[in-house]
Design a protein around this motif. Structure first.
Motif, PDB file in Angstrom:
ATOM      1  N   LEU A 123     -54.046  75.120 -84.146  1.00  0.00           N
ATOM      2  CA  LEU A 123     -53.892  74.905 -82.739  1.00  0.00           C
ATOM      3  C   LEU A 123     -55.430  74.282 -82.854  1.00  0.00           C
ATOM      4  CD1 LEU A 123     -54.283  77.611 -80.488  1.00  0.00           C
ATOM      5  CD2 LEU A 123     -54.433  77.521 -82.331  1.00  0.00           C
ATOM      6  N   ALA A 124     -55.927  73.054 -82.034  1.00  0.00           N
ATOM      7  CA  ALA A 124     -57.353  72.703 -81.393  1.00  0.00           C
ATOM      8  C   ALA A 124     -57.616  73.502 -80.094  1.00  0.00           C
ATOM      9  CB  ALA A 124     -56.869  71.263 -80.496  1.00  0.00           C
ATOM     10  N   ASN A 132     -61.821  74.422 -78.205  1.00  0.00           N
ATOM     11  CA  ASN A 132     -62.545  74.067 -77.970  1.00  0.00           C
ATOM     12  C   ASN A 132     -64.056  75.379 -77.686  1.00  0.00           C
ATOM     13  OD1 ASN A 132     -62.006  74.919 -75.475  1.00  0.00           O
ATOM     14  ND2 ASN A 132     -63.354  73.641 -74.532  1.00  0.00           N
ATOM     15  N   SER A 133     -63.239  76.698 -77.924  1.00  0.00           N
ATOM     16  CA  SER A 133     -63.623  78.207 -77.167  1.00  0.00           C
ATOM     17  C   SER A 133     -64.140  78.370 -78.548  1.00  0.00           C
ATOM     18  CB  SER A 133     -62.701  78.767 -76.987  1.00  0.00           C
ATOM     19  OG  SER A 133     -61.943  79.233 -78.274  1.00  0.00           O
ATOM     20  N   CYS A 152     -61.007  81.627 -78.740  1.00  0.00           N
ATOM     21  CA  CYS A 152     -60.695  82.787 -77.473  1.00  0.00           C
ATOM     22  C   CYS A 152     -59.355  81.831 -77.560  1.00  0.00           C
ATOM     23  CB  CYS A 152     -60.862  82.197 -76.109  1.00  0.00           C
ATOM     24  SG  CYS A 152     -62.229  83.340 -76.121  1.00  0.00           S
ATOM     25  N   ILE A 153     -58.099  82.118 -77.499  1.00  0.00           N
ATOM     26  CA  ILE A 153     -57.363  81.928 -78.201  1.00  0.00           C
ATOM     27  C   ILE A 153     -56.279  83.028 -76.548  1.00  0.00           C
ATOM     28  CG2 ILE A 153     -54.936  81.434 -79.252  1.00  0.00           C
ATOM     29  CD1 ILE A 153     -57.326  80.451 -80.443  1.00  0.00           C
ATOM     30  N   ALA A 154     -55.488  81.685 -76.098  1.00  0.00           N
ATOM     31  CA  ALA A 154     -54.652  82.022 -75.032  1.00  0.00           C
ATOM     32  C   ALA A 154     -53.642  82.839 -75.282  1.00  0.00           C
ATOM     33  CB  ALA A 154     -53.756  80.832 -74.455  1.00  0.00           C
ATOM     34  N   SER A 185     -50.033  81.583 -76.150  1.00  0.00           N
ATOM     35  CA  SER A 185     -50.338  81.254 -77.454  1.00  0.00           C
ATOM     36  C   SER A 185     -48.924  81.284 -79.039  1.00  0.00           C
ATOM     37  CB  SER A 185     -51.912  81.200 -78.716  1.00  0.00           C
ATOM     38  OG  SER A 185     -51.411  80.736 -79.792  1.00  0.00           O
ATOM     39  N   SER A 204     -48.870  79.793 -82.461  1.00  0.00           N
ATOM     40  CA  SER A 204     -49.466  80.356 -83.390  1.00  0.00           C
ATOM     41  C   SER A 204     -50.332  81.250 -84.037  1.00  0.00           C
ATOM     42  CB  SER A 204     -50.783  78.703 -83.991  1.00  0.00           C
ATOM     43  OG  SER A 204     -49.774  77.631 -82.894  1.00  0.00           O
ATOM     44  N   TRP A 205     -51.216  81.787 -82.493  1.00  0.00           N
ATOM     45  CA  TRP A 205     -52.288  83.278 -82.802  1.00  0.00           C
ATOM     46  C   TRP A 205     -51.685  84.086 -83.493  1.00  0.00           C
ATOM     47  CZ3 TRP A 205     -56.376  83.459 -84.021  1.00  0.00           C
ATOM     48  CH2 TRP A 205     -56.533  84.616 -84.417  1.00  0.00           C
ATOM     49  N   LEU A 209     -53.145  67.904 -82.628  1.00  0.00           N
ATOM     50  CA  LEU A 209     -53.477  69.690 -83.389  1.00  0.00           C
ATOM     51  C   LEU A 209     -53.419  70.820 -81.232  1.00  0.00           C
ATOM     52  CD1 LEU A 209     -55.959  69.398 -84.882  1.00  0.00           C
ATOM     53  CD2 LEU A 209     -53.818  70.080 -86.078  1.00  0.00           C
ATOM     54  N   ALA A 210     -53.534  69.927 -80.563  1.00  0.00           N
ATOM     55  CA  ALA A 210     -52.730  70.057 -79.077  1.00  0.00           C
ATOM     56  C   ALA A 210     -51.023  70.152 -78.748  1.00  0.00           C
ATOM     57  CB  ALA A 210     -53.985  70.392 -78.574  1.00  0.00           C
ATOM     58  N   SER A 211     -50.401  69.300 -79.136  1.00  0.00           N
ATOM     59  CA  SER A 211     -48.903  68.728 -78.426  1.00  0.00           C
ATOM     60  C   SER A 211     -48.062  70.170 -79.010  1.00  0.00           C
ATOM     61  CB  SER A 211     -48.965  67.652 -79.286  1.00  0.00           C
ATOM     62  OG  SER A 211     -48.763  68.129 -80.382  1.00  0.00           O
ATOM     63  N   ARG A 231     -47.307  69.637 -86.073  1.00  0.00           N
ATOM     64  CA  ARG A 231     -48.808  69.144 -85.882  1.00  0.00           C
ATOM     65  C   ARG A 231     -49.448  68.438 -87.082  1.00  0.00           C
ATOM     66  NH1 ARG A 231     -50.260  74.249 -82.220  1.00  0.00           N
ATOM     67  NH2 ARG A 231     -49.180  73.679 -80.620  1.00  0.00           N
ATOM     68  N   HIS A 261     -56.333  85.302 -71.728  1.00  0.00           N
ATOM     69  CA  HIS A 261     -56.808  84.838 -73.778  1.00  0.00           C
ATOM     70  C   HIS A 261     -57.165  86.385 -74.612  1.00  0.00           C
ATOM     71  CE1 HIS A 261     -57.476  80.888 -71.512  1.00  0.00           C
ATOM     72  NE2 HIS A 261     -57.136  81.065 -73.123  1.00  0.00           N
ATOM     73  N   PHE A 312     -66.490  67.425 -76.292  1.00  0.00           N
ATOM     74  CA  PHE A 312     -65.582  68.175 -74.906  1.00  0.00           C
ATOM     75  C   PHE A 312     -65.896  68.301 -73.559  1.00  0.00           C
ATOM     76  CE2 PHE A 312     -61.785  69.958 -73.146  1.00  0.00           C
ATOM     77  CZ  PHE A 312     -60.933  68.785 -72.765  1.00  0.00           C
TER      78      PHE A 312
HETATM   79  C1  LIG Z   1     -59.950  70.130 -76.351  1.00  0.00           C
HETATM   80  C2  LIG Z   1     -58.899  71.738 -76.383  1.00  0.00           C
HETATM   81  C3  LIG Z   1     -59.620  72.486 -76.350  1.00  0.00           C
HETATM   82  C4  LIG Z   1     -58.868  73.444 -76.924  1.00  0.00           C
HETATM   83  N1  LIG Z   1     -59.402  74.763 -76.442  1.00  0.00           N
HETATM   84  C5  LIG Z   1     -58.657  75.868 -76.561  1.00  0.00           C
HETATM   85  C6  LIG Z   1     -59.277  76.963 -76.958  1.00  0.00           C
HETATM   86  O1  LIG Z   1     -60.174  77.633 -77.315  1.00  0.00           O
HETATM   87  N2  LIG Z   1     -57.796  78.398 -77.060  1.00  0.00           N
HETATM   88  C7  LIG Z   1     -56.827  78.110 -76.489  1.00  0.00           C
HETATM   89  O2  LIG Z   1     -55.792  78.999 -76.814  1.00  0.00           O
HETATM   90  N3  LIG Z   1     -56.409  76.475 -76.662  1.00  0.00           N
HETATM   91  C8  LIG Z   1     -56.832  75.392 -76.210  1.00  0.00           C
HETATM   92  N4  LIG Z   1     -56.587  73.930 -76.344  1.00  0.00           N
HETATM   93  C9  LIG Z   1     -54.645  74.293 -76.617  1.00  0.00           C
HETATM   94  C10 LIG Z   1     -53.962  74.595 -77.821  1.00  0.00           C
HETATM   95  O3  LIG Z   1     -54.670  74.015 -78.161  1.00  0.00           O
HETATM   96  C11 LIG Z   1     -52.770  74.270 -77.033  1.00  0.00           C
HETATM   97  O4  LIG Z   1     -52.607  74.844 -75.649  1.00  0.00           O
HETATM   98  C12 LIG Z   1     -51.541  74.167 -78.252  1.00  0.00           C
HETATM   99  O5  LIG Z   1     -50.484  73.658 -77.559  1.00  0.00           O
HETATM  100  C13 LIG Z   1     -51.481  75.751 -78.287  1.00  0.00           C
HETATM  101  O6  LIG Z   1     -50.810  75.798 -79.274  1.00  0.00           O
HETATM  102  P1  LIG Z   1     -50.021  77.603 -79.733  1.00  0.00           P
HETATM  103  O7  LIG Z   1     -48.669  77.846 -78.964  1.00  0.00           O
HETATM  104  O8  LIG Z   1     -49.175  76.793 -81.156  1.00  0.00           O
HETATM  105  O9  LIG Z   1     -50.444  78.315 -80.412  1.00  0.00           O
HETATM  106  C14 LIG Z   1     -57.380  73.369 -76.607  1.00  0.00           C
HETATM  107  C15 LIG Z   1     -56.627  72.218 -76.462  1.00  0.00           C
HETATM  108  C16 LIG Z   1     -57.375  70.803 -76.205  1.00  0.00           C
HETATM  109  C17 LIG Z   1     -57.006  69.514 -75.916  1.00  0.00           C
END
Ligand SMILES: Cc1cc2nc3c(=O)[nH]c(=O)nc-3n(C[C@H](O)[C@H](O)[C@H](O)COP(=O)(O)O)c2cc1C
Length: 162
Positions: free
Chosen positions: A37-38, A40-41, A55-57, A60, A62-63, A88-90, A95, A131, A152
């Motif tokens: 995934l994308a 910025n943390s 930091c990942i939600a 997520s 993927s995590w 990568l965020a879609s 992806r 997160h 960003f």
């Molecule tokens: C510029 C940008 C930065 C992002 N940074 C984070 C991040 O630091 N942590 C996070 O959990 N998601 C971040 N996201 C969102 C994830 O990339 C997005 O929610 C993704 O679909 C999560 O995929 P997953 O559910 O497969 O893990 C970011 C998205 C963008 C566009």
């Protein structure tokens, strides 16, 4: 300047987003397929031992897979990687289809054309609100000083001015 006391998500996003960051791709091979995934943390944490964090939600998908792989790749996305980042965020099923990725022998997934690359492994993790704060050990790394990073800021992609 009056400081807001009501910490609603919109204000939090606006204020957190006032801090400009780079953007990384956090990815690894899971059952032979690239997952990532994308993010910025990404932050550097320690030189000795070498540690970084992301930091990942907690939502997520993927995590839960990535935290179990032996190596996680972190690619610092380059100026011009805006579409790659959106991809990568879609919610797309694959992806990485069409993206210039490769994997190391140990299964870290990295992207060609990035500004820097790190091969990491999970070190320690805490749940931090909504997160996971994941500390990663750095094993191998490289950078390309001639490739400018993607920036960003305030929910927008930007480029560094000379
Ligand atoms: C510029 C940008 C930065 C992002 N940074 C984070 C991040 O630091 N942590 C996070 O959990 N998601 C971040 N996201 C969102 C994830 O990339 C997005 O929610 C993704 O679909 C999560 O995929 P997953 O559910 O497969 O893990 C970011 C998205 C963008 C566009």
């Amino acid at each position: 300047m009056t400081l807001a006391q009501h910490l609603d998500p919109t204000t939090l996003r606006q204020v957190f987003g006032a801090f400009p960051t780079g953007v990384t791709a956090v990815a690894g091979l899971v059952a032979g397929e690239p997952i990532g995934l994308a993010a910025n943390s990404f932050t550097s944490v320690s030189l000795d031992p070498p540690l970084v964090s992301v930091c990942i939600a907690t939502t997520s998908g993927s995590w839960p897979l990535l935290r179990c792989v032996p190596r996680i790749g972190i690619s610092v996305l380059a100026s011009g990687h805006e579409d790659m980042c959106r991809r990568l965020a879609s919610r797309t099923a694959d992806r990485f289809a069409g993206l210039p990725w490769w994997s190391t022998d140990d299964g870290a997934v990295l992207l060609a054309g990035a500004s820097a690359w790190l091969e990491c492994s999970p070190h320690r993790e805490i749940v931090a609100g909504d997160h996971h704060l994941a500390l990663l050990s750095v094993h191998r790394l490289a950078f390309d000083a001639d490739t400018a990073p993607l920036v960003f800021h305030a929910s927008r992609f930007r480029r560094l001015a000379d």
